[in-house]
Write a protein that holds these residues in place. Structure first.
Motif, PDB file in Angstrom:
ATOM      1  N   SER A 176      30.468  16.919  27.627  1.00 42.72           N
ATOM      2  CA  SER A 176      30.528  17.056  29.074  1.00 42.72           C
ATOM      3  C   SER A 176      31.334  18.266  29.522  1.00 42.72           C
ATOM      4  N   ASN A 177      30.988  18.739  30.709  1.00 40.02           N
ATOM      5  CA  ASN A 177      31.826  19.739  31.365  1.00 40.02           C
ATOM      6  C   ASN A 177      32.477  19.090  32.589  1.00 40.02           C
ATOM      7  N   LYS A 178      33.214  19.868  33.372  1.00 42.32           N
ATOM      8  CA  LYS A 178      33.990  19.298  34.477  1.00 42.32           C
ATOM      9  C   LYS A 178      33.140  18.779  35.623  1.00 42.32           C
ATOM     10  N   GLN A 179      31.861  19.118  35.632  1.00 48.04           N
ATOM     11  CA  GLN A 179      30.985  18.606  36.684  1.00 48.04           C
ATOM     12  C   GLN A 179      30.832  17.089  36.597  1.00 48.04           C
ATOM     13  N   LEU A 180      31.106  16.546  35.438  1.00 42.99           N
ATOM     14  CA  LEU A 180      30.972  15.103  35.257  1.00 42.99           C
ATOM     15  C   LEU A 180      32.313  14.374  35.318  1.00 42.99           C
ATOM     16  N   LEU A 181      33.327  15.034  35.826  1.00 41.24           N
ATOM     17  CA  LEU A 181      34.618  14.364  35.997  1.00 41.24           C
ATOM     18  C   LEU A 181      34.530  13.137  36.917  1.00 41.24           C
ATOM     19  N   PRO A 182      33.740  13.154  38.004  1.00 40.72           N
ATOM     20  CA  PRO A 182      33.644  11.954  38.853  1.00 40.72           C
ATOM     21  C   PRO A 182      33.179  10.721  38.089  1.00 40.72           C
ATOM     22  N   ILE A 183      32.128  10.858  37.266  1.00 39.16           N
ATOM     23  CA  ILE A 183      31.646   9.707  36.507  1.00 39.16           C
ATOM     24  C   ILE A 183      32.667   9.287  35.457  1.00 39.16           C
ATOM     25  N   ALA A 184      33.377  10.263  34.898  1.00 39.36           N
ATOM     26  CA  ALA A 184      34.433   9.943  33.929  1.00 39.36           C
ATOM     27  C   ALA A 184      35.557   9.160  34.601  1.00 39.36           C
ATOM     28  N   LYS A 185      35.892   9.531  35.834  1.00 36.36           N
ATOM     29  CA  LYS A 185      36.926   8.810  36.576  1.00 36.36           C
ATOM     30  C   LYS A 185      36.502   7.373  36.857  1.00 36.36           C
ATOM     31  N   LEU A 186      35.239   7.187  37.247  1.00 38.18           N
ATOM     32  CA  LEU A 186      34.741   5.843  37.520  1.00 38.18           C
ATOM     33  C   LEU A 186      34.805   4.979  36.266  1.00 38.18           C
ATOM     34  N   ILE A 187      34.371   5.538  35.143  1.00 38.29           N
ATOM     35  CA  ILE A 187      34.415   4.792  33.886  1.00 38.29           C
ATOM     36  C   ILE A 187      35.850   4.453  33.518  1.00 38.29           C
ATOM     37  N   SER A 188      36.758   5.402  33.659  1.00 36.17           N
ATOM     38  CA  SER A 188      38.144   5.186  33.248  1.00 36.17           C
ATOM     39  C   SER A 188      38.827   4.104  34.073  1.00 36.17           C
ATOM     40  N   ILE A 189      38.421   3.971  35.345  1.00 35.88           N
ATOM     41  CA  ILE A 189      39.084   2.993  36.207  1.00 35.88           C
ATOM     42  C   ILE A 189      38.517   1.582  36.047  1.00 35.88           C
ATOM     43  N   CYS A 190      37.279   1.461  35.558  1.00 30.75           N
ATOM     44  CA  CYS A 190      36.700   0.112  35.469  1.00 30.75           C
ATOM     45  C   CYS A 190      36.139  -0.215  34.082  1.00 30.75           C
ATOM     46  N   PHE A 191      36.569   0.530  33.047  1.00 29.59           N
ATOM     47  CA  PHE A 191      36.122   0.225  31.683  1.00 29.59           C
ATOM     48  C   PHE A 191      37.372   0.073  30.816  1.00 29.59           C
ATOM     49  N   THR A 192      37.741  -1.198  30.560  1.00 30.21           N
ATOM     50  CA  THR A 192      38.968  -1.514  29.840  1.00 30.21           C
ATOM     51  C   THR A 192      38.650  -2.350  28.603  1.00 30.21           C
ATOM     52  N   ASN A 193      39.189  -1.913  27.449  1.00 34.06           N
ATOM     53  CA  ASN A 193      38.951  -2.632  26.185  1.00 34.06           C
ATOM     54  C   ASN A 193      37.467  -2.909  25.961  1.00 34.06           C
ATOM     55  N   ASN A 194      36.666  -1.877  26.219  1.00 35.98           N
ATOM     56  CA  ASN A 194      35.212  -1.930  26.019  1.00 35.98           C
ATOM     57  C   ASN A 194      34.506  -2.947  26.923  1.00 35.98           C
ATOM     58  N   ASN A 195      35.149  -3.309  28.009  1.00 34.75           N
ATOM     59  CA  ASN A 195      34.547  -4.232  28.980  1.00 34.75           C
ATOM     60  C   ASN A 195      34.708  -3.678  30.387  1.00 34.75           C
ATOM     61  N   LEU A 196      33.712  -3.965  31.221  1.00 35.12           N
ATOM     62  CA  LEU A 196      33.805  -3.551  32.621  1.00 35.12           C
ATOM     63  C   LEU A 196      34.696  -4.518  33.392  1.00 35.12           C
ATOM     64  N   GLN A 197      35.620  -3.954  34.142  1.00 33.92           N
ATOM     65  CA  GLN A 197      36.539  -4.763  34.949  1.00 33.92           C
ATOM     66  C   GLN A 197      37.078  -3.917  36.089  1.00 33.92           C
ATOM     67  N   LEU A 198      37.058  -4.460  37.283  1.00 30.95           N
ATOM     68  CA  LEU A 198      37.641  -3.767  38.428  1.00 30.95           C
ATOM     69  C   LEU A 198      38.239  -4.805  39.367  1.00 30.95           C
ATOM     70  N   LEU A 199      39.547  -4.807  39.473  1.00 26.44           N
ATOM     71  CA  LEU A 199      40.263  -5.738  40.339  1.00 26.44           C
ATOM     72  C   LEU A 199      41.152  -4.919  41.270  1.00 26.44           C
ATOM     73  N   ILE A 200      41.008  -5.131  42.573  1.00 27.83           N
ATOM     74  CA  ILE A 200      41.738  -4.345  43.572  1.00 27.83           C
ATOM     75  C   ILE A 200      42.481  -5.295  44.511  1.00 27.83           C
ATOM     76  N   ASP A 201      43.676  -4.906  44.880  1.00 29.74           N
ATOM     77  CA  ASP A 201      44.468  -5.714  45.803  1.00 29.74           C
ATOM     78  C   ASP A 201      43.750  -5.806  47.153  1.00 29.74           C
ATOM     79  N   LYS A 202      43.526  -7.028  47.618  1.00 25.63           N
ATOM     80  CA  LYS A 202      42.763  -7.220  48.861  1.00 25.63           C
ATOM     81  C   LYS A 202      43.491  -6.648  50.078  1.00 25.63           C
ATOM     82  N   HIS A 203      44.835  -6.637  50.048  1.00 30.78           N
ATOM     83  CA  HIS A 203      45.582  -6.074  51.164  1.00 30.78           C
ATOM     84  C   HIS A 203      45.340  -4.567  51.277  1.00 30.78           C
TER      85      HIS A 203
END
Length: 253
Positions: free
Chosen positions: A112-139
């Motif tokens: 990849s080059n830097k043009q794909l940083l957005p998708i890399a950011k999305l993966i990094s924030i919701c891909f943990t221990n080889n599983n998809l997970q996204l939990l956000i504080d409701k407040h």
């Protein structure tokens, strides 16, 4: 045990707010989360109105899997020549994307080059221990929703995000402070002590005299509630608990 203020998903398990207002089905609650998550993830992940409607029919894990797949290019980028000056290799996004696509193998499928940083950011924030997970504080989700609405409504004024609150100011306007919190307000016995402490402190300091406490609207909490405080009886002030409707998320879709 999951923190009660977190909403979202962990693999197939969904953590959605309880039914309130017109969000009386799993589909609508999923739609609510996808819409509110836009305010947090917007720089690298945005669910369109059409996607919110369509993907609410599926589990949140499937919705974010779809989004990641949709953001990836149709054909992988390959470096034919290491000395190719037109391609600027990005090691961080390459590692993140490859770990998502091929978690059990060391070989890279994707460069990849830097043009794909957005998708890399999305993966990094919701891909943990080889599983998809996204939990956000409701407040936080509610705060960002209110902030966006206020900025849109008061384009002629200065709107400042203070983290725990929002203030609105202008040359001809003394100022208004809004505390936000995602709580299920009971009109006869509202749980507003924490936000009220901040409001009292601001009034005593002489910073603001008009303060709103914003909470999600529900079937019982439909009108503003004036709040009177004994220790402020000698002060000139106005405090109101305000029901903030989220129904536009459904109606605009």
């Amino acid at each position: 045990m999951l923190e009660k203020n977190l909403i979202g998903f962990s693999q197939k398990e969904e953590y959605l707010p309880k039914d309130f207002d017109e969000f009386n089905s799993v589909n609508r609650l999923r739609q609510l989360f996808l819409n509110l998550s836009n305010n947090i993830l917007d720089s690298y992940c945005h669910f369109s109105k059409y996607e919110q409607r369509k993907l609410s029919n599926y589990q949140l894990e499937s919705a974010f899997s779809y989004k990641i797949k949709n953001l990836l290019p149709t054909s992988f980028i390959k470096v034919q020549n290491k000395n190719n000056r037109h391609f600027k290799f990005c090691i961080n996004s390459t590692k993140i994307i490859n770990n998502y696509l091929n978690p059990n193998k060391k070989t890279s499928l994707f460069i990849s080059n830097k043009q794909l940083l957005p998708i890399a950011k999305l993966i990094s924030i919701c891909f943990t221990n080889n599983n998809l997970q996204l939990l956000i504080d409701k407040h936080l989700l509610f705060h960002e929703f209110v902030l966006k609405k206020i900025k849109k409504l008061h384009i002629d004024k200065t709107v400042i995000d203070l983290g725990d609150s929002i203030c609105i100011k202008s040359k001809d306007f003394v100022g208004l402070k809004i505390y936000t919190s995602w709580k299920d307000i009971e009109v006869k016995k509202p749980n507003i002590k924490d936000e009220l402490k901040g409001a009292i402190k601001s009034i005593k300091k002489g910073e603001y005299f008009q303060i709103y406490l914003a909470y999600p609207k529900n079937n019982e909490f439909t009108k503003q509630i004036p709040v009177y405080v004994d220790e402020l009886k000698n002060e000139e002030y106005q405090i109101k608990a305000i029901p903030y409707s989220l129904r536009s998320i459904i109606k605009n879709n």
